[in-house]
Design a protein around this motif. Sequence first.
Motif, PDB file in Angstrom:
ATOM      1  N   PRO A 194       2.424  17.555   9.651  1.00  0.00           N
ATOM      2  CA  PRO A 194       1.252  17.949  10.446  1.00  0.00           C
ATOM      3  C   PRO A 194      -0.033  17.893   9.629  1.00  0.00           C
ATOM      4  N   GLY A 195      -1.125  17.524  10.285  1.00  0.00           N
ATOM      5  CA  GLY A 195      -2.402  17.437   9.597  1.00  0.00           C
ATOM      6  C   GLY A 195      -2.837  18.743   8.975  1.00  0.00           C
ATOM      7  N   ILE A 196      -2.463  19.848   9.615  1.00  0.00           N
ATOM      8  CA  ILE A 196      -2.863  21.156   9.108  1.00  0.00           C
ATOM      9  C   ILE A 196      -2.180  21.469   7.785  1.00  0.00           C
ATOM     10  N   VAL A 197      -1.013  20.818   7.552  1.00  0.00           N
ATOM     11  CA  VAL A 197      -0.288  20.998   6.297  1.00  0.00           C
ATOM     12  C   VAL A 197      -0.830  20.060   5.231  1.00  0.00           C
ATOM     13  N   LYS A 198      -1.109  18.815   5.630  1.00  0.00           N
ATOM     14  CA  LYS A 198      -1.624  17.834   4.673  1.00  0.00           C
ATOM     15  C   LYS A 198      -3.007  18.220   4.159  1.00  0.00           C
ATOM     16  N   ARG A 199      -3.843  18.679   5.066  1.00  0.00           N
ATOM     17  CA  ARG A 199      -5.209  19.070   4.685  1.00  0.00           C
ATOM     18  C   ARG A 199      -5.498  20.427   5.301  1.00  0.00           C
ATOM     19  N   PRO A 200      -5.044  21.492   4.648  1.00  0.00           N
ATOM     20  CA  PRO A 200      -5.201  22.837   5.222  1.00  0.00           C
ATOM     21  C   PRO A 200      -6.654  23.289   5.224  1.00  0.00           C
ATOM     22  N   PRO A 201      -6.958  24.270   6.073  1.00  0.00           N
ATOM     23  CA  PRO A 201      -8.328  24.810   6.101  1.00  0.00           C
ATOM     24  C   PRO A 201      -8.615  25.634   4.859  1.00  0.00           C
ATOM     25  N   TYR A 202      -9.890  25.871   4.622  1.00  0.00           N
ATOM     26  CA  TYR A 202     -10.255  26.796   3.560  1.00  0.00           C
ATOM     27  C   TYR A 202      -9.759  28.190   3.920  1.00  0.00           C
ATOM     28  N   ALA A 203      -9.386  28.957   2.909  1.00  0.00           N
ATOM     29  CA  ALA A 203      -8.956  30.330   3.142  1.00  0.00           C
ATOM     30  C   ALA A 203     -10.170  31.222   3.387  1.00  0.00           C
ATOM     31  N   GLU A 204      -9.954  32.283   4.156  1.00  0.00           N
ATOM     32  CA  GLU A 204     -11.032  33.229   4.475  1.00  0.00           C
ATOM     33  C   GLU A 204     -11.666  33.796   3.212  1.00  0.00           C
ATOM     34  N   ASP A 205     -10.842  34.220   2.253  1.00  0.00           N
ATOM     35  CA  ASP A 205     -11.358  34.810   1.013  1.00  0.00           C
ATOM     36  C   ASP A 205     -12.198  33.808   0.227  1.00  0.00           C
ATOM     37  N   ASP A 206     -11.757  32.545   0.216  1.00  0.00           N
ATOM     38  CA  ASP A 206     -12.502  31.522  -0.522  1.00  0.00           C
ATOM     39  C   ASP A 206     -13.888  31.305   0.100  1.00  0.00           C
ATOM     40  N   LEU A 207     -13.951  31.262   1.427  1.00  0.00           N
ATOM     41  CA  LEU A 207     -15.244  31.078   2.080  1.00  0.00           C
ATOM     42  C   LEU A 207     -16.173  32.262   1.818  1.00  0.00           C
ATOM     43  N   GLN A 208     -15.625  33.459   1.822  1.00  0.00           N
ATOM     44  CA  GLN A 208     -16.444  34.634   1.533  1.00  0.00           C
ATOM     45  C   GLN A 208     -16.984  34.581   0.110  1.00  0.00           C
ATOM     46  N   ASP A 209     -16.165  34.131  -0.828  1.00  0.00           N
ATOM     47  CA  ASP A 209     -16.630  33.995  -2.216  1.00  0.00           C
ATOM     48  C   ASP A 209     -17.756  32.975  -2.310  1.00  0.00           C
ATOM     49  N   VAL A 210     -17.628  31.876  -1.602  1.00  0.00           N
ATOM     50  CA  VAL A 210     -18.664  30.844  -1.630  1.00  0.00           C
ATOM     51  C   VAL A 210     -19.966  31.373  -1.038  1.00  0.00           C
ATOM     52  N   LEU A 211     -19.872  32.091   0.081  1.00  0.00           N
ATOM     53  CA  LEU A 211     -21.065  32.632   0.727  1.00  0.00           C
ATOM     54  C   LEU A 211     -21.814  33.593  -0.192  1.00  0.00           C
ATOM     55  N   GLU A 212     -21.093  34.316  -1.013  1.00  0.00           N
ATOM     56  CA  GLU A 212     -21.738  35.248  -1.942  1.00  0.00           C
ATOM     57  C   GLU A 212     -22.542  34.516  -3.010  1.00  0.00           C
ATOM     58  N   MET A 241       0.827  -1.213   0.000  1.00  0.00           N
ATOM     59  CA  MET A 241       0.000   0.000   0.000  1.00  0.00           C
ATOM     60  C   MET A 241       0.859   1.259   0.000  1.00  0.00           C
ATOM     61  N   LEU A 242       1.939   1.250   0.782  1.00  0.00           N
ATOM     62  CA  LEU A 242       2.823   2.416   0.828  1.00  0.00           C
ATOM     63  C   LEU A 242       3.493   2.641  -0.522  1.00  0.00           C
ATOM     64  N   ALA A 243       3.931   1.563  -1.153  1.00  0.00           N
ATOM     65  CA  ALA A 243       4.592   1.675  -2.456  1.00  0.00           C
ATOM     66  C   ALA A 243       3.634   2.176  -3.533  1.00  0.00           C
ATOM     67  N   ALA A 244       2.352   1.900  -3.338  1.00  0.00           N
ATOM     68  CA  ALA A 244       1.344   2.361  -4.301  1.00  0.00           C
ATOM     69  C   ALA A 244       1.001   3.833  -4.102  1.00  0.00           C
ATOM     70  N   GLY A 245       1.594   4.468  -3.091  1.00  0.00           N
ATOM     71  CA  GLY A 245       1.371   5.901  -2.871  1.00  0.00           C
ATOM     72  C   GLY A 245       0.368   6.237  -1.799  1.00  0.00           C
ATOM     73  N   ARG A 246      -0.159   5.229  -1.107  1.00  0.00           N
ATOM     74  CA  ARG A 246      -1.124   5.514  -0.049  1.00  0.00           C
ATOM     75  C   ARG A 246      -0.404   6.103   1.164  1.00  0.00           C
ATOM     76  N   LYS A 247      -0.989   7.105   1.773  1.00  0.00           N
ATOM     77  CA  LYS A 247      -0.386   7.788   2.909  1.00  0.00           C
ATOM     78  C   LYS A 247      -0.434   6.898   4.160  1.00  0.00           C
ATOM     79  N   PRO A 248       0.539   7.082   5.070  1.00  0.00           N
ATOM     80  CA  PRO A 248       0.568   6.248   6.277  1.00  0.00           C
ATOM     81  C   PRO A 248      -0.742   6.245   7.062  1.00  0.00           C
ATOM     82  N   ALA A 249      -1.396   7.417   7.171  1.00  0.00           N
ATOM     83  CA  ALA A 249      -2.651   7.462   7.921  1.00  0.00           C
ATOM     84  C   ALA A 249      -3.709   6.575   7.267  1.00  0.00           C
TER      85      ALA A 249
END
Length: 330
Positions: A146-164, A100-108
């Motif tokens: 770190p998880g925050i790097v692997k799957r970062p949060p949405y950016a503030e500007d992007d969320l504002q665009d979506v809300l509009e 699985m690791l050799a196939a590119g699957r992440k450790p988690a």
Amino acid sequence: MTLVQYQGNVLAQSRAWTNLHDEELRRRTVKAAGEKDVAALVSLTLAYLAHQGGSGVLTSPRTVEAYALGTRQFVEYATANAVNLLRPGRHDAQTYINHMLAAGRKPAGVQLKVAAASCLYRALRWAGATEADPFRDAKVPKDRTPGIVKRPPYAEDDLQDVLEHANVHEKFLLFLIAHAGLRISEALALDWTDLDEGARRIHVRSGKGRKGRVVAMSTSLARAARQYRGQYGPGGPQHHDGRRATPPERVFRYGSTFTARYHLGKAFQAAGVPFRGFHPGRKYAGTRLVQQLKDFGRVAAHLGHESVDTTRKGYAQLAADDLKDDLAGW
């Protein structure tokens, strides 16, 4: 008696096997393992999970689904690679991990698959079919990113665009995720009585691990909740197609993550923002609160984390430039 693949009732799934006498249970399990019968082995694993697992019949549907998929994939691997399920070789478990690791699957992700395969072997031992425990000493390397790097949060500007570009329904769902920090399963399980727009509180009754909590609403979320209740609440206009997939007391008139993804994905698409799922919205809530409060304990309580370390490591690390004001003038 015909043993079928899991179809949603973990109690019935368990009884299909536990009602068997011990010798018949062992005989059918040995037969399923020898033939590498995917459906029967998935059924056995889920029966064990419901009967002997830590949460028993209260195991979350998401966990059940993940274990079913992981068991199926391991049995398919064993079939393709001539692994004897009842008498696995000394290196078979680690070879599966390395594959699985050799196939590119992440450790988690690999760790989740190992958990499912390990559960299969607990089920096989429970049924008396084998004493093998091949994953006991197998190793999955730790992912140091770190998880925050692997799957970062949405950016503030992007969320504002979506809300509009979002309608009343989509705004409310997005605020539940990105301001209240609810898991999508928690949002979809809400009843109307769980919302108190006046006091700006949400009662989460079906949190992870069946733990409830009270979550504060932001001003924007409270406003969105009032608008949503006015349009979709009891006594309000009916849904456009007039159908309900969930009980009328439920806030959302559907119960599946797939349908929620469809609705929120439309708003993201209209805004030209890539939709990366619900979790980056939850991470946005955690990250923003940590930067504002500098208190991991309070943020962990808001997000429903049992451990503050979960918040610190995976959801809400301080931004790299958090100290820039303190370091100014050095």
